[in-house]
Design a protein around this motif. Sequence first.
Motif, short mmCIF file in Angstrom:
data_model
loop_
_atom_site.label_atom_id
_atom_site.label_comp_id
_atom_site.label_asym_id
_atom_site.label_seq_id
_atom_site.Cartn_x
_atom_site.Cartn_y
_atom_site.Cartn_z
N LEU A 159 31.45 68.95 -123.70
CA LEU A 159 32.59 69.71 -124.21
C LEU A 159 32.74 71.02 -123.43
CD1 LEU A 159 34.88 70.13 -126.24
CD2 LEU A 159 33.18 71.15 -127.79
N PHE A 160 31.66 71.73 -123.22
CA PHE A 160 31.74 73.01 -122.52
C PHE A 160 32.02 72.83 -121.03
CE2 PHE A 160 28.70 74.70 -125.99
CZ PHE A 160 29.76 74.82 -126.88
N GLU A 161 31.68 71.67 -120.50
CA GLU A 161 31.99 71.36 -119.10
C GLU A 161 33.49 71.11 -118.93
OE1 GLU A 161 31.28 67.63 -116.08
OE2 GLU A 161 29.61 68.18 -117.38
N ILE A 162 34.08 70.32 -119.82
CA ILE A 162 35.50 69.96 -119.66
C ILE A 162 36.45 70.95 -120.31
CG2 ILE A 162 34.99 67.50 -119.36
CD1 ILE A 162 35.96 67.05 -122.26
N ALA A 163 35.94 71.76 -121.22
CA ALA A 163 36.79 72.75 -121.91
C ALA A 163 36.02 74.05 -122.10
CB ALA A 163 37.27 72.20 -123.25
N PRO A 164 35.71 74.74 -121.00
CA PRO A 164 34.91 75.96 -121.12
C PRO A 164 35.57 77.04 -122.00
CG PRO A 164 35.80 75.72 -118.89
CD PRO A 164 36.09 74.45 -119.62
N GLU A 165 36.87 76.94 -122.16
CA GLU A 165 37.57 77.93 -122.99
C GLU A 165 37.19 77.85 -124.47
OE1 GLU A 165 40.19 74.25 -122.83
OE2 GLU A 165 38.96 75.34 -121.39
N VAL A 166 36.58 76.75 -124.92
CA VAL A 166 36.19 76.65 -126.33
C VAL A 166 34.79 77.20 -126.59
CG1 VAL A 166 37.71 74.66 -126.71
CG2 VAL A 166 35.26 74.29 -126.30
N LYS A 167 34.02 77.42 -125.54
CA LYS A 167 32.64 77.87 -125.72
C LYS A 167 32.55 79.17 -126.54
CE LYS A 167 28.18 78.18 -123.63
NZ LYS A 167 27.36 77.93 -122.48
N PRO A 168 33.45 80.15 -126.34
CA PRO A 168 33.36 81.37 -127.15
C PRO A 168 33.57 81.15 -128.66
CG PRO A 168 34.72 81.75 -125.21
CD PRO A 168 34.44 80.28 -125.27
#
Length: 141
Positions: free
Chosen positions: A31-40
């Motif tokens: 998930l963090f690889e394909i959508a780093p914007e959600v990590k925060p």
Amino acid sequence: MTPEQVSLVQASFSKVVPIAGTAADLFYDRLFEIAPEVKPLFKGDLTEQKKKLIAMLATVVNGLDKLDTILPAASRLAKNHVTYGVQAKDYQPVGAALLWTLEKGLGEAWTKDVADAWVQAYTTLSGYMISEAYPKTVAAE
């Protein structure tokens, strides 16, 4: 979902349960690889979040044959996610990460029929959750 699809999802998930910790690690890494914007959106240590993910998946999978029993909880979960900053568009990469994780975790047991059943399950549930959490967005589409 057809009864056959429900059975495929439930049977395949039972094969993931023994590797739940690894599956949760794979899911969040992807998930963090394909959508780093959600990590925060995820604060601190993910240990508890990973346990919640697996528990939620188990609840949903076990309730697929009686969807009306899990929809109220899915609605609450979706609305809670809004308070954390989750947007309707975030459901797409979550689904992609989930399917990727299942494919990796199931190996040869990840057949076209199993994949199609999981896509149907995720599409059904995420569509419902989006409509519950973002009714104006869905009405505008």
